[in-house]
Motif scaffolding. Structure first.
Motif, PDB file in Angstrom:
ATOM      1  N   ASN A 166       0.855  -1.189   0.000  1.00 56.58           N
ATOM      2  CA  ASN A 166       0.000   0.000   0.000  1.00 56.58           C
ATOM      3  C   ASN A 166       0.885   1.231   0.000  1.00 56.58           C
ATOM      4  OD1 ASN A 166      -2.392  -1.499   0.195  1.00 56.58           O
ATOM      5  ND2 ASN A 166      -2.142  -1.678   2.411  1.00 56.58           N
ATOM      6  N   ALA A 224      -7.915   5.986  -5.395  1.00 57.00           N
ATOM      7  CA  ALA A 224      -7.238   4.742  -5.038  1.00 57.00           C
ATOM      8  C   ALA A 224      -7.399   3.737  -6.168  1.00 57.00           C
ATOM      9  CB  ALA A 224      -7.846   4.171  -3.766  1.00 57.00           C
ATOM     10  N   SER A 260      -6.231  -0.524  -7.282  1.00 54.32           N
ATOM     11  CA  SER A 260      -5.517  -1.772  -6.980  1.00 54.32           C
ATOM     12  C   SER A 260      -5.087  -2.422  -8.290  1.00 54.32           C
ATOM     13  CB  SER A 260      -6.429  -2.762  -6.254  1.00 54.32           C
ATOM     14  OG  SER A 260      -6.933  -2.177  -5.091  1.00 54.32           O
ATOM     15  N   GLU A 294      -0.125  -7.583  -5.005  1.00 58.60           N
ATOM     16  CA  GLU A 294      -1.210  -6.627  -5.182  1.00 58.60           C
ATOM     17  C   GLU A 294      -0.720  -5.255  -4.738  1.00 58.60           C
ATOM     18  OE1 GLU A 294      -5.484  -7.394  -4.395  1.00 58.60           O
ATOM     19  OE2 GLU A 294      -5.193  -5.904  -2.823  1.00 58.60           O
ATOM     20  N   ASN A 303      -1.709  -1.450  -4.053  1.00 56.22           N
ATOM     21  CA  ASN A 303      -2.812  -0.501  -3.864  1.00 56.22           C
ATOM     22  C   ASN A 303      -2.219   0.880  -3.825  1.00 56.22           C
ATOM     23  OD1 ASN A 303      -4.830  -2.536  -3.477  1.00 56.22           O
ATOM     24  ND2 ASN A 303      -3.931  -2.876  -1.455  1.00 56.22           N
ATOM     25  N   ARG A 349      -9.249   1.349   4.316  1.00 57.56           N
ATOM     26  CA  ARG A 349      -8.071   0.505   4.401  1.00 57.56           C
ATOM     27  C   ARG A 349      -8.247  -0.392   5.625  1.00 57.56           C
ATOM     28  NH1 ARG A 349      -2.085   0.327   5.101  1.00 57.56           N
ATOM     29  NH2 ARG A 349      -2.012  -1.572   6.360  1.00 57.56           N
ATOM     30  N   LYS A 376     -12.903  -3.769  -5.064  1.00 56.12           N
ATOM     31  CA  LYS A 376     -11.612  -3.102  -5.246  1.00 56.12           C
ATOM     32  C   LYS A 376     -11.689  -2.150  -6.431  1.00 56.12           C
ATOM     33  CE  LYS A 376      -9.054  -6.113  -2.604  1.00 56.12           C
ATOM     34  NZ  LYS A 376      -7.831  -6.792  -2.250  1.00 56.12           N
ATOM     35  N   ARG A 389     -10.237  -1.247  -9.852  1.00 51.51           N
ATOM     36  CA  ARG A 389      -9.359  -1.870 -10.853  1.00 51.51           C
ATOM     37  C   ARG A 389      -9.430  -1.216 -12.218  1.00 51.51           C
ATOM     38  NH1 ARG A 389      -7.304  -6.223  -8.589  1.00 51.51           N
ATOM     39  NH2 ARG A 389      -8.430  -7.344  -7.006  1.00 51.51           N
ATOM     40  N   ASP A 410      -5.754  -4.956   3.226  1.00 55.23           N
ATOM     41  CA  ASP A 410      -6.498  -4.695   1.990  1.00 55.23           C
ATOM     42  C   ASP A 410      -7.022  -3.269   1.918  1.00 55.23           C
ATOM     43  OD1 ASP A 410      -6.300  -7.149   0.651  1.00 55.23           O
ATOM     44  OD2 ASP A 410      -7.929  -8.032   1.843  1.00 55.23           O
ATOM     45  N   GLY A 428     -10.045  -1.029  -0.307  1.00 56.11           N
ATOM     46  CA  GLY A 428     -11.171  -1.176  -1.226  1.00 56.11           C
ATOM     47  C   GLY A 428     -12.300  -0.225  -0.900  1.00 56.11           C
TER      48      GLY A 428
END
Ligand code: GTP
Length: 602
Positions: free
Chosen positions: A8, A60, A62, A73, A75, A212, A240, A242, A256, A258
């Motif tokens: 992140n 944000a 991902s 991954e 972010n 988060r 998420k 994308r 994570d 999202g």
């Protein structure tokens, strides 16, 4: 992904050094977008951002990246660079472990490069310095890397050279992010703690919350509690970025990033910086959250044209979900009716909010001249002194009770070409600045430090700085406190009536000049009436400037020399239209633009 394979991070930089372009390029680098579909600046998704070419809201995203045969991954959160949006930067930082610091290879280190670096260091983030725009002929990547080492204290050897335009170095940067940034900490088996770092309002789904995961787990169907608002909701969608919102049925775990939808219709229930926990297994304490920034610039918004007060109120409340850093409260003005007194982090912030309200909220607004917050020391009832804050000169109590007026002072750091130093110093002195220091930055660049009254820099200081330095000067500032100076309240009387919306607080030494200038502007803006209108500026009852608007004869259409009918009609229409935007003070019609005259410093 497991936390070991999550990174992140955010991207920080001085304005225009290429954050958004680099972020887009990173999306392409990871195959999220096909080159041919790639729209310029996917992450700057507001029209306004595109038009102005600046990032206003953090976004944000991902993406997945292969590094040493394993899938990571990533972010990332794109952050704004302008001085007014530091708040957004701080919010973004709290949700990250690392920061990519972008420096333009042609410009080098600038004021917000330094300011943002300090914030990232304060937030304990790992840093990767990037020298961007190396494709440009005037790029000096090696020199800039040395500057990063000398000025910022980061190792020159750690710099990654990129061109967000051609894509050079972007793969290397993505690898470095996997290799150098730490994995997110946090315990998936602990009670849920998720940090809200952003939110938007969607007409169909309600508030969409960006968060988060710090500890614990969350999945679709969970009953969650917003700790600050103490309200519970059922999660109906988790997903998420994308970069479009993509729902997932998998549980979210610590680390994570999202979004969440939970049929939240009450805007006040979602507060940026608040903690989400599970209703059935609550955590003990909310996360530290964010330091709320104090608004420093205030103005009033009033509905104009077809817009009703209720419509303006709804638009303001809605936008507030997306940007909690402005404040608003209902207000009333004799001249302008019912509206809102709003507080902003700076002038650009004020402009942006006004434009977003008009575009996204479909309202039309009249805005009054902005002012700063003042601290007023007054003698209270029993003879004791007390200090009150006012955000509007009209709120100043009876001057016989006022012992002292204090104004906000900022510590300003100005980075300027050496050749402009003299002119910049002159400008700062004209604005009542107090010289602090001068430091060497590079061969042709110096850092100047001044303490300046905020009121002297909010209007046109930045434009002046830019024009003196042919665009090369940059500035960063933060409010350090309040100071008293020889400040007085200047009243403006139109036809003998004081007009509160025109009163202002000025330095005594500038009062006469400002007064005369203001009356000249008013004289141009107020139409002639059937009677003569005296205009006066006064301090404590003493007149310091005066102008007179002469009267006109009765027949306004006489100007048309009787003949041309269509011209006559046009004139009448124009007058009618103008009238809608007029405010009556006593028997005098004052056009709304006139209320901005106080801004003109001459
Ligand atoms: P704010 O969001 O407003 O703070 O700016 P930013 O840092 O996101 O900068 P942005 O990505 O909008 O880029 C600023 C300008 O530089 C744009 O015109 C980009 O096209 C250009 N630019 C960005 N990266 C490169 C690069 O590597 N090479 C060249 N030649 N131009 C670049």
């Amino acid at each position: 992904s497991t936390p070991t394979h999550i990174r992140n991070f955010c991207i920080i930089a001085h304005i225009d050094h290429g954050k958004s372009t680099l972020a887009d390029r990173m999306l392409q680098g990871t195959g999220v977008m096909h080159e041919r579909n790639a729209r310029e600046q996917t992450l700057d998704n507001m029209d306004l951002e595109r038009e102005r070419g600046i990032t206003i809201k953090a976004s944000a995203v991902s993406v997945e990246h292969e590094y040493k045969g394993e899938t990571y991954e990533l972010n990332f959160i794109d952050t704004p660079g302008h001085v007014d949006f530091h708040y957004e930067v701080s919010r973004a930082l709290a949700a990250c472990e690392g920061a990519v610091l972008v420096v333009d290879a042609t410009q080098g280190v600038e004021a917000q490069t330094v300011a943002n670096l300090y914030k990232a260091v304060d937030a304990n983030l790992e840093l990767i310095p990037v020298i961007n725009k190396i494709d440009l002929p005037s790029a000096q990547p090696e020199e800039r890397a040395m500057q990063v080492e000398e000025v910022l204290g980061l190792d020159a050897a750690d710099c990654i050279m990129t061109s967000a335009k051609t894509g050079v170095g972007v793969a290397e940067l993505l690898d470095a992010i996997c290799a150098r940034f730490p994995e997110p900490q946090g315990n998936p088996d602990a009670p849920l703690q998720a940090l809200i770092f952003d939110a938007i309002y969607d007409d169909y789904r309600g508030v969409v919350v960006y968060f988060r995961m710090m500890n614990g787990r969350m999945k679709k169907g969970d009953r969650i509690l917003m700790m600050g608002a103490q309200r519970t909701y059922q999660v109906t969608e988790l997903g998420k970025f994308r970069p479009e919102m993509t729902p997932t049925t998998e549980a979210f775990e610590a680390g994570d990033v999202g979004y969440m939808v939970a049929a939240i219709k009450t805007l006040e229930d979602v507060n940026i910086g608040d903690t989400i926990t599970l209703d059935t297994a609550r955590c003990d304490e909310p996360l530290p959250g964010y330091e709320e920034p104090a608004p420093m610039v205030y103005c009033d918004f009033y509905p104009s044209g077809d817009t009703q007060f209720d419509e303006l109120r709804d638009a303001i409340a809605r936008l507030h979900v997306n940007d909690a850093s402005y404040t608003y409260e209902p207000t009333n003005s004799e001249a302008l009716g019912s509206g809102f007194r709003c507080g902003f982090l700076g002038m650009l912030h004020m402009d942006i909010i006004q434009e977003r309200l008009e575009r996204e909220g479909n309202v039309s607004i009249v805005q009054t001249a902005p002012t700063v917050t003042y601290e007023i020391k007054i003698v209270g009832k029993g003879g004791d002194t007390e200090v009150i804050q006012i955000t509007n000169p009209a709120e100043l109590p009876d001057m016989s009770k006022v012992k002292d007026i204090r104004e906000p002072i900022v510590a300003a750091e100005i980075i300027t070409p050496t050749s402009s130093i003299g002119d910049i110093m002159k400008l700062c002195e004209q604005r009542r600045g107090v010289y602090k220091s001068q430091k060497f930055l590079a061969d042709d660049r110096q850092i100047l430090e001044y303490d300046l009254p905020l009121a002297e820099i909010i209007y046109d200081f930045f434009d002046k700085l830019k024009s003196i330095t042919s665009g090369y000067g940059t500035m960063d500032y933060h409010v350090t406190g309040f100071n008293s100076d020889n400040l007085v309240k200047m009243d403006v009387l139109v036809n003998g009536n004081p007009v509160e919306a025109l009163s202002l607080i000025v330095h005594r030494s500038k009062a006469e000049f400002r007064g005369r200038h203001l009356l000249k502007r008013l004289k141009e803006q107020i139409d002639r009436h059937l009677f003569e209108i005296p205009l006066q500026a006064a301090i404590g009852g003493k007149i310091i400037a005066r102008e007179t608007i002469k009267s006109v004869g009765k027949n306004v259409t006489a100007k048309c020399y009787g003949g041309d009918v269509s011209r006559k009609r046009k004139l009448l229409e124009k007058q009618k239209k103008g009238k809608e935007r007029m405010k009556k003070v006593g028997s005098v019609d004052i056009p709304q633009e006139a209320f901005m005259s106080v801004l003109d410093t001459g």
